[in-house]
Design a protein around this motif. Sequence first.
Motif, PDB file in Angstrom:
ATOM      1  N   VAL A 115       0.840  -1.200   0.000  1.00 17.52           N
ATOM      2  CA  VAL A 115       0.000   0.000   0.000  1.00 17.52           C
ATOM      3  C   VAL A 115       0.876   1.251   0.000  1.00 17.52           C
ATOM      4  O   VAL A 115       0.609   2.213  -0.727  1.00 17.52           O
ATOM      5  CB  VAL A 115      -0.947  -0.003   1.212  1.00 17.52           C
ATOM      6  N   ILE A 116       1.927   1.252   0.801  1.00 13.02           N
ATOM      7  CA  ILE A 116       2.850   2.390   0.821  1.00 13.02           C
ATOM      8  C   ILE A 116       3.462   2.604  -0.558  1.00 13.02           C
ATOM      9  O   ILE A 116       3.545   3.736  -1.059  1.00 13.02           O
ATOM     10  CB  ILE A 116       3.942   2.172   1.891  1.00 13.02           C
ATOM     11  N   ASP A 117       3.893   1.517  -1.194  1.00 11.76           N
ATOM     12  CA  ASP A 117       4.448   1.624  -2.547  1.00 11.76           C
ATOM     13  C   ASP A 117       3.452   2.275  -3.497  1.00 11.76           C
ATOM     14  O   ASP A 117       3.816   3.130  -4.317  1.00 11.76           O
ATOM     15  CB  ASP A 117       4.802   0.233  -3.081  1.00 11.76           C
ATOM     16  N   ALA A 118       2.187   1.856  -3.414  1.00  7.24           N
ATOM     17  CA  ALA A 118       1.167   2.399  -4.309  1.00  7.24           C
ATOM     18  C   ALA A 118       0.956   3.887  -4.070  1.00  7.24           C
ATOM     19  O   ALA A 118       0.771   4.658  -5.024  1.00  7.24           O
ATOM     20  CB  ALA A 118      -0.143   1.634  -4.134  1.00  7.24           C
ATOM     21  N   PHE A 119       0.995   4.323  -2.807  1.00 12.67           N
ATOM     22  CA  PHE A 119       0.865   5.759  -2.528  1.00 12.67           C
ATOM     23  C   PHE A 119       2.021   6.541  -3.148  1.00 12.67           C
ATOM     24  O   PHE A 119       1.814   7.620  -3.726  1.00 12.67           O
ATOM     25  CB  PHE A 119       0.799   6.012  -1.024  1.00 12.67           C
ATOM     26  N   PHE A 120       3.234   6.027  -3.032  1.00 14.41           N
ATOM     27  CA  PHE A 120       4.363   6.725  -3.640  1.00 14.41           C
ATOM     28  C   PHE A 120       4.236   6.766  -5.169  1.00 14.41           C
ATOM     29  O   PHE A 120       4.545   7.785  -5.797  1.00 14.41           O
ATOM     30  CB  PHE A 120       5.684   6.070  -3.232  1.00 14.41           C
ATOM     31  N   ARG A 121       3.778   5.684  -5.778  1.00 14.96           N
ATOM     32  CA  ARG A 121       3.568   5.693  -7.234  1.00 14.96           C
ATOM     33  C   ARG A 121       2.523   6.732  -7.617  1.00 14.96           C
ATOM     34  O   ARG A 121       2.681   7.459  -8.607  1.00 14.96           O
ATOM     35  CB  ARG A 121       3.121   4.307  -7.715  1.00 14.96           C
ATOM     36  N   SER A 122       1.456   6.812  -6.819  1.00 14.76           N
ATOM     37  CA  SER A 122       0.418   7.799  -7.097  1.00 14.76           C
ATOM     38  C   SER A 122       0.967   9.215  -7.002  1.00 14.76           C
ATOM     39  O   SER A 122       0.625  10.077  -7.815  1.00 14.76           O
ATOM     40  CB  SER A 122      -0.750   7.610  -6.127  1.00 14.76           C
ATOM     41  N   GLY A 123       1.815   9.451  -5.994  1.00 14.98           N
ATOM     42  CA  GLY A 123       2.405  10.773  -5.859  1.00 14.98           C
ATOM     43  C   GLY A 123       3.231  11.158  -7.069  1.00 14.98           C
ATOM     44  O   GLY A 123       3.247  12.333  -7.493  1.00 14.98           O
ATOM     45  N   ARG A 124       3.915  10.173  -7.654  1.00 14.18           N
ATOM     46  CA  ARG A 124       4.734  10.457  -8.848  1.00 14.18           C
ATOM     47  C   ARG A 124       3.874  10.614 -10.103  1.00 14.18           C
ATOM     48  O   ARG A 124       4.145  11.469 -10.955  1.00 14.18           O
ATOM     49  CB  ARG A 124       5.750   9.334  -9.061  1.00 14.18           C
ATOM     50  N   ASN A 125       2.837   9.787 -10.212  1.00  9.89           N
ATOM     51  CA  ASN A 125       2.059   9.731 -11.460  1.00  9.89           C
ATOM     52  C   ASN A 125       0.831  10.627 -11.463  1.00  9.89           C
ATOM     53  O   ASN A 125       0.242  10.882 -12.505  1.00  9.89           O
ATOM     54  CB  ASN A 125       1.641   8.285 -11.736  1.00  9.89           C
ATOM     55  N   GLY A 126       0.408  11.041 -10.256  1.00  9.89           N
ATOM     56  CA  GLY A 126      -0.692  12.000 -10.184  1.00  9.89           C
ATOM     57  C   GLY A 126      -2.074  11.413 -10.349  1.00  9.89           C
ATOM     58  O   GLY A 126      -3.031  12.131 -10.642  1.00  9.89           O
ATOM     59  N   GLY A 127      -2.237  10.103 -10.155  1.00  5.60           N
ATOM     60  CA  GLY A 127      -3.557   9.501 -10.289  1.00  5.60           C
ATOM     61  C   GLY A 127      -3.701   8.278  -9.429  1.00  5.60           C
ATOM     62  O   GLY A 127      -2.846   7.961  -8.606  1.00  5.60           O
ATOM     63  N   TRP A 128      -4.820   7.576  -9.600  1.00 10.42           N
ATOM     64  CA  TRP A 128      -5.070   6.358  -8.844  1.00 10.42           C
ATOM     65  C   TRP A 128      -4.059   5.285  -9.232  1.00 10.42           C
ATOM     66  O   TRP A 128      -3.684   5.160 -10.391  1.00 10.42           O
ATOM     67  CB  TRP A 128      -6.478   5.835  -9.118  1.00 10.42           C
TER      68      TRP A 128
END
Length: 335
Positions: free
Chosen positions: A319-332
């Motif tokens: 889940v933490i990884d997914a939040f960081f990816r979202s922060g970089r990509n700007g979406g869900w």
Amino acid sequence: MSSKVRWGVLSTAQIGTKQVLPAMRKGERIELLGLASRDEAKAREAADALGIPRAYSSYEALLADPDIEAVYNPLPNHLHVPLTIQALEAGKHVLCEKPIALSAGEAETLVEASKRTGRLVAEAFMVRHHPQWRRARDVVREGRLGEVKAIHTLFSYYNADPGNIRNQADIGGGGLYDIGCYAISTARFLFGAEPARVVAAFDFDPAMGTDRMASGLAEFPGHRHLAFTCSTQLVPAQRVEVLGTKGRLTVEIPFNAPNDRPTRITVDDGRDHFGSGREVIEIPTVDQYTLQGDAFSAAVRGEAPLEWGIEDAVLNMRVIDAFFRSGRNGGWEAV
């Protein structure tokens, strides 16, 4: 009850010497036998202050001691995985501070190491051992809140010291790793499920490069949501609100629960805005670090199951990884 588990501690980190180890000394199943530091004088000073008989001038020396059965690892985040693997390979069980790793991929290497060595590994989310959280989960399961649809979590403190390990990006500093992980873990605990997707917004400190504020939304099955904000540069605050179709529950001091006074959770049926339907549930005084150490020791002795092993830590890291990816990509992002 069988003999106490003999513990060793890696480093003189403040989380250990100021909070965890004094609490573990009170444990019914715990014997603090040794403490290691790369600075022998520091190790001896900390060990003497805590009443720990053995001090070591290296982590390797502690891990080589055959009398040590379990290890507490409060090292900086980037050392969690390598030193935990070393400890496992030395035949020790390991309770490692959160976050267990800097990615789910790293955490998965601990699954293999645990299986290969036959030793237990757990992430030190002490809050799940506190009876206020168990009582909160009971309230949810009993249906007193109706259908629980949302959890709102706030956790912040102010620390702008560039020398503090929490503010060093290259060794795993930043708010999401340090305290946002609690919002994720406790939501998974209350919902009894894993989120399917997440979206996040970050504010990074321009000088230190760490996330000084993160806000996120996680969608769980059944259109249930976690919404949280965590920050390393805001006024100290913490609160968790659990909202259902028939009531809401508040955990007043959810994470740094005091060890010298009772804690409180409140349940409100929402009949008005003035608390007319409010019930305060007082939880007797406990030390959540003592409970955590005793629970892990019981699992080491085979007297009780390990409730949250390394597999649970991997799920939280995903889940933490997914939040960081979202922060970089700007979406869900899917978890």
